[in-house]
Design a protein around this motif. Structure first.
Motif, mmCIF file in Angstrom:
data_model
loop_
_atom_site.group_PDB
_atom_site.id
_atom_site.type_symbol
_atom_site.label_atom_id
_atom_site.label_comp_id
_atom_site.label_asym_id
_atom_site.label_seq_id
_atom_site.Cartn_x
_atom_site.Cartn_y
_atom_site.Cartn_z
ATOM 1 N N PHE A 77 0.833 -1.202 0.000
ATOM 2 C CA PHE A 77 0.000 0.000 0.000
ATOM 3 C C PHE A 77 0.870 1.255 0.000
ATOM 4 N N THR A 78 1.910 1.257 0.886
ATOM 5 C CA THR A 78 2.793 2.423 0.959
ATOM 6 C C THR A 78 3.490 2.652 -0.378
ATOM 7 N N ALA A 79 3.960 1.550 -0.986
ATOM 8 C CA ALA A 79 4.661 1.689 -2.259
ATOM 9 C C ALA A 79 3.755 2.316 -3.310
ATOM 10 N N ILE A 80 2.511 1.822 -3.395
ATOM 11 C CA ILE A 80 1.632 2.298 -4.472
ATOM 12 C C ILE A 80 1.231 3.754 -4.219
ATOM 13 N N ILE A 81 1.019 4.121 -2.940
ATOM 14 C CA ILE A 81 0.547 5.486 -2.678
ATOM 15 C C ILE A 81 1.704 6.489 -2.833
ATOM 16 N N ILE A 82 2.938 6.073 -2.493
ATOM 17 C CA ILE A 82 4.083 6.963 -2.689
ATOM 18 C C ILE A 82 4.337 7.160 -4.187
ATOM 19 N N ALA A 83 4.181 6.062 -4.947
ATOM 20 C CA ALA A 83 4.345 6.182 -6.396
ATOM 21 C C ALA A 83 3.345 7.184 -6.952
ATOM 22 N N MET A 84 2.103 7.109 -6.427
ATOM 23 C CA MET A 84 1.059 8.014 -6.894
ATOM 24 C C MET A 84 1.399 9.459 -6.533
ATOM 25 N N CYS A 85 1.960 9.664 -5.297
ATOM 26 C CA CYS A 85 2.353 11.016 -4.877
ATOM 27 C C CYS A 85 3.418 11.579 -5.812
ATOM 28 N N LEU A 86 4.412 10.734 -6.154
ATOM 29 C CA LEU A 86 5.484 11.213 -7.030
ATOM 30 C C LEU A 86 4.941 11.607 -8.390
ATOM 31 N N ARG A 87 4.041 10.772 -8.941
ATOM 32 C CA ARG A 87 3.428 11.087 -10.227
ATOM 33 C C ARG A 87 2.651 12.396 -10.150
ATOM 34 N N LEU A 88 1.904 12.563 -9.033
ATOM 35 C CA LEU A 88 1.139 13.808 -8.876
ATOM 36 C C LEU A 88 2.078 15.000 -8.821
ATOM 37 N N TYR A 89 3.212 14.841 -8.124
ATOM 38 C CA TYR A 89 4.168 15.948 -8.020
ATOM 39 C C TYR A 89 4.735 16.292 -9.389
ATOM 40 N N GLU A 90 4.987 15.244 -10.198
ATOM 41 C CA GLU A 90 5.489 15.496 -11.556
ATOM 42 C C GLU A 90 4.497 16.333 -12.371
ATOM 43 N N LYS A 91 3.190 16.006 -12.209
ATOM 44 C CA LYS A 91 2.189 16.677 -13.036
ATOM 45 C C LYS A 91 1.868 18.080 -12.526
ATOM 46 N N TYR A 92 1.756 18.218 -11.187
ATOM 47 C CA TYR A 92 1.255 19.476 -10.639
ATOM 48 C C TYR A 92 2.362 20.348 -10.055
ATOM 49 N N GLY A 93 3.521 19.739 -9.731
ATOM 50 C CA GLY A 93 4.607 20.509 -9.130
ATOM 51 C C GLY A 93 4.342 20.940 -7.707
ATOM 52 N N THR A 94 3.410 20.272 -6.995
ATOM 53 C CA THR A 94 3.134 20.629 -5.612
ATOM 54 C C THR A 94 2.587 19.417 -4.869
ATOM 55 N N PHE A 95 2.740 19.435 -3.523
ATOM 56 C CA PHE A 95 2.136 18.397 -2.703
ATOM 57 C C PHE A 95 0.876 18.908 -2.009
#
Lengths: 500, 116
Positions: free
Chosen positions: B88-106
């Motif tokens: 679960f942690t792996a998949i959600i961190i991967a999703m966070c990184l992808r979101l950061y790539e697209k939006y440039g923010t957390f």
């Protein structure tokens, strides 16, 4: 080979093929869909076989229950196994052509089969912790599939789904931990025996609340529904059909019903909670669906509304209501996957899901439009289609429930009929905006989708008709045996453990 | 009873983090705290003061020996649940990184293309 050895194969076949697929994909990407289709055909044949075999019990590793892990097959499980196999087979045929627009085909089919593995596992498991493990397998596959397009919206929807799904899973595991601490066992039948003998039942109320929240999040009942209208439209159309048609029912409704009816036992408070959540979902889902302009988003809200019907009927707690709920569940699996696949066809042909930019598709895409109309009529409860009979049974059961719920049951029955009317309103809007009227300039060159896509649409539409025209046969063969499982806890214990 | 209540409090702290925080990474940390609270709870259910490791050394006296063991089943469960948590942690961190790539923010307030 004895029939009970078929039970572990329901998990083993899709799981092993799912792990082979990325390797197959390295050799030749075109082989992957064929392998995946083979797995679903095998599951379909197997599920037809077990239905004939009666009730089955498989003890993993030879450890007889209550020790060890056991797999239990009864009529309720078979109903779900057959439903999962049939619908996923048709969906996978649809995705052959549809998924050509995406890259990484083998991984798509790998995740697709993992999702089927998880759902089959939840359905046949006779052990509470295994239900949790399989539920997580299916959820993980669906998290990844929602984000399959890796665009901004897909990622955002998937993150929302991950957070709410993670909260749901934590609640469920918390419930399981407390359940283990009060009963000292994880086998569902043994647990049920302990609970019947238990004197102090205060803890069970807290556990029921945890399960209701956890599985309610998975089933998208109304206070917990926020992820569904984002996650289901963002996924590729075949996955939306899987999520709305099968996943929320198997992970949410099935697990909830199995644990509440066969293990904990449904008391006054729990059935009231189910009725209230059901009615809230029914009304709010339908009202929000009317205002939507996105084809798939409207269908997603409609799923919330229909899940409300199912949970409401289970809450009524009469045998007739169980039949209505299970029949509506089966119907919804078929017509909601049909409608989501239609939305996929429309998107495939026109490139948009915005109802304001669609129109006049009846002339351009006759087969998609015809099947979409059949699906819409079935879901809004037009006779003689399946949805009419299941909604009728639920409404009749609500009126009959006056005997044990008092006059308020008349209001419940009126609400089910009124929501059915709201369903017609938003599907008329969908039909009018997308299929009828003038064809916009941009859509002049639209053509009908390939045969492999409309083929599965036609099959699902035929199923919709069959459920309506031939409904006594389906109720007698599939639904009635399944609803009898829910009536008493004693039978389940005797079946698994041999004695009460 | 006290350890159970403390576990519930820890669970609630995690839930608070998920609900109240506006940063993707903090939400993920909240989810992980929730998960660990449940794992801790499971291990405490099987705990027995002064109990030994559940290994039978003398098969003839297995029943008498078992009376002094801690419950091994929750330990088996949390091993499984930790592995699930890792996934679960792996998949959600991967999703966070992808979101950061697209939006440039957390910041979740700036990641809102989909509405309720």
């Amino acid at each position: 080979m004895n029939s009970e050895h078929l039970l572990p194969l329901f998990v083993a076949v899709p799981l092993s093929i799912a792990f082979l697929l990325p390797l197959v994909g390295l050799i030749n990407e075109r082989l992957a869909p064929a392998f995946a289709a083979f797995a679903t055909v095998a599951l379909f044949v197997m599920s037809l076989n077990v239905i004939g075999a009666g009730e089955l019990l498989y003890a993993v590793g030879g450890w007889q229950p209550p020790f060890g892990i056991c797999l239990v097959g009864d009529a309720l499980s078979y109903l779900f196994l057959l439903m999962i196999a049939t619908v996923s087979l048709l969906i996978i045929v649809f995705s052959f052509a549809y998924m050509k627009r995406y890259t990484a085909g083998p991984r798509f089919y790998c995740l697709f089969l993992l999702m089927i593995t998880g759902m089959n596992g939840v359905v046949i498991s006779g052990d509470l912790f295994n239900i949790y493990v399989f539920l997580e397998i299916a959820s993980f596959a669906s998290y990844a599939l929602v984000a399959f397009g890796i665009d901004r919206e897909e990622l955002e929807a998937s993150f929302k789904y991950l957070v709410l799904g993670g909260i749901g899973s934590s609640f469920i595991l918390f419930g399981i931990a407390l359940m283990y601490s009060v009963t000292g066992t994880l086998n569902l039948a043994d647990m049920s025996r302990c609970i019947i003998a238990m004197e102090n039942k205060t803890m069970l109320g807290f556990i029921s609340a945890l399960f209701l929240t956890g599985f309610g999040l998975k089933a998208a009942l109304v206070p917990f529904h926020a992820w569904l209208p984002d996650a289901h439209p963002s996924a590729p159309a075949p996955i939306s059909a899987m999520l709305s048609g099968l996943l929320i029912k198997t992970l949410g409704v099935y697990a909830l019903v199995r644990i509440f009816f066969n293990v904990i036992g449904v008391g006054q408070m729990l059935s009231t909670a189910m009725i209230v959540l059901g009615i809230l979902s029914m009304v709010i889902g339908a009202v929000l669906a009317i205002g939507q302009w996105d084809f798939k988003r409207m269908l997603a809200y409609s799923s919330i509304s229909q899940i409300g019907y199912i949970v409401f009927a289970f809450g009524l707690g009469t045998p007739l209501a169980y039949i209505g709920a299970l029949f509506h569940l089966l119907n919804h699996a078929v017509f909601k996957s049909l409608l989501f696949l239609c939305s996929g066809s429309v998107e495939y042909a026109t490139g948009t899901r915005d109802l304001r930019r669609l129109g006049g598709l009846w002339k351009k895409m006759p087969i998609t439009s015809a099947t979409c109309t059949i699906g819409a009529l079935a879901i809004s409860g037009m006779p003689p289609l399946g949805g009419f009979f299941s909604k009728l049974i639920i409404a009749v059961a609500a009126v009959q429930a006056v005997n044990h719920l008092g006059p308020i049951a008349y209001i419940y029955a009126a609400i089910t009929v009124a929501v059915s009317f709201l369903t017609i309103v938003y599907f008329v809007k969908l039909q009018k905006m997308a299929l009828f009227g003038e064809t916009p300039q941009a859509l002049e060159s639209v053509r009908e989708v390939p045969a492999s896509m409309w083929g599965s649409l036609v099959m699902l539409a035929i199923l919709c008709l069959a459920f309506g025209l031939h409904f006594p046969w389906f109720i007698e063969r599939l639904i009635e045996p399944a609803s009898e499982i829910l009536v008493g806890r004693g039978d389940y214990i005797i079946k698994v453990l041999g004695s009460l | 009873m006290t350890p159970y209540i403390l576990c519930t409090v820890l669970f609630m702290i995690g839930l608070y983090g998920v609900i109240a925080k506006k940063n993707l990474v903090k939400i993920v940390i909240g989810l992980i705290i929730m998960e660990y609270a449940v794992n801790l709870m499971l291990i405490l259910i099987g705990y027995r003061k002064g109990g030994g490791a559940p290994i039978v050394t003398d098969p003839a006296n297995a029943v008498r020996e078992a009376a002094g063991f801690v419950d091994p089943l929750p330990q088996a469960l949390i091993v499984t649940s930790i592995v699930i948590g890792l996934g679960f942690t792996a998949i959600i961190i991967a999703m966070c990184l992808r979101l950061y790539e697209k939006y440039g923010t957390f910041d979740i307030l700036q990641i809102r293309r989909l509405k309720g």
